[in-house]
Design a protein around this motif. Structure first.
Motif: not given
Length: 243
Positions: A98-124
């Motif tokens: 991402r440090q590079h491709f965001e400068h070439a007009d591309l964003s990234f996102a992940a999507v899951s069915r799990a809730g935001v609390e579980k996602i936040a826990h995994v990210k941390k």
């Protein structure tokens, strides 16, 4: 297999012969990428709403200030204790890229069915910083062919990677979808890939492919791969699931 040891002259001849094949593969890959860029687009007609750590967001919001969006369908179901090992392997490559491709007009996102609390826990836990939102009960995952209803699973057959496959257990599978904002301000779906189509994202495999031992998969595909915080304490064979 015991390696064949030869003189430098013979080694150079073998290496030069392989180089011709490598160049052919590179040119073929470039041609496939060109054709991928020229695929037709389809308009996204549904107004998908996702949940994020800051509240509801639309698909358009995930673009941030850019005109292209790489969306990864991450296998993390609401009742899973752990994220998918294979998806975690891919995710470990994202923030550096991402440090590079965001400068070439591309964003990234992940999507899951799990809730935001579980996602936040995994990210941390895993130390990831990329955007990651919850599709919750909206139809996004189902519309893009990575999640399946109980009725579909009961039939034993689902459509995944543009073909019918046997599946009676996995409610979620992985994939990548690309979206673009048109000059008319609308959002368009331009490409999706599944299964080994996402393998090119695995830079660690590309390093290993240069070596004599390759991917070290004698005991099975990705047999040694773990979530990166489990290599010392989890010697079991890998299985791409979140249990």
């Amino acid at each position: 297999m015991k390696p064949l040891v030869v003189s430098h002259k013979d080694w150079l001849a073998a290496r030069t012969a392989l180089l011709a094949e490598e160049k052919s593969v590179t040119r073929a890959r470039d041609e496939v990428a060109r054709k991928r860029r020229e695929l037709p687009w389809e308009k996204v007609d549904k107004d998908y709403i996702f949940e994020s750590s800051t509240g509801p967001v639309k698909l358009a919001d995930l673009f941030q200030s850019r005109s292209q969006l790489f969306l990864y369908h991450f296998m993390l179901a609401p009742d899973w204790e752990n994220p998918c090992e294979g998806c975690s392997f891919i995710a470990d490559h994202v923030d550096a890229a991402r440090q590079h491709f965001e400068h070439a007009d591309l964003s990234f996102a992940a999507v899951s069915r799990a809730g935001v609390e579980k996602i936040a826990h995994v990210k941390k836990r895993m130390g990831w910083d990329f955007q990651w939102v919850s599709s919750g009960e909206n139809p996004f995952n189902y519309d893009y062919g990575v999640s399946f209803t109980r009725e579909q699973l009961a039939s034993g057959k689902v459509t995944y990677n543009y073909a019918e496959i046997d599946n009676s257990e996995n409610q979620d599978l992985h994939g990548c979808s690309i979206f673009a904002k048109g000059e008319d301000g609308e959002i368009y779906h331009t490409y999706s890939c599944y299964a080994r189509g996402a393998e090119i994202l695995l830079g660690a495999f590309n390093f290993l492919d240069f070596t004599p031992n390759g991917r070290a998969e004698e005991d099975g595909i990705m047999c040694w791969v773990r979530r990166h915080d489990e290599y010392e304490n989890n010697p079991k064979k890998s299985s791409c699931c979140g249990s």
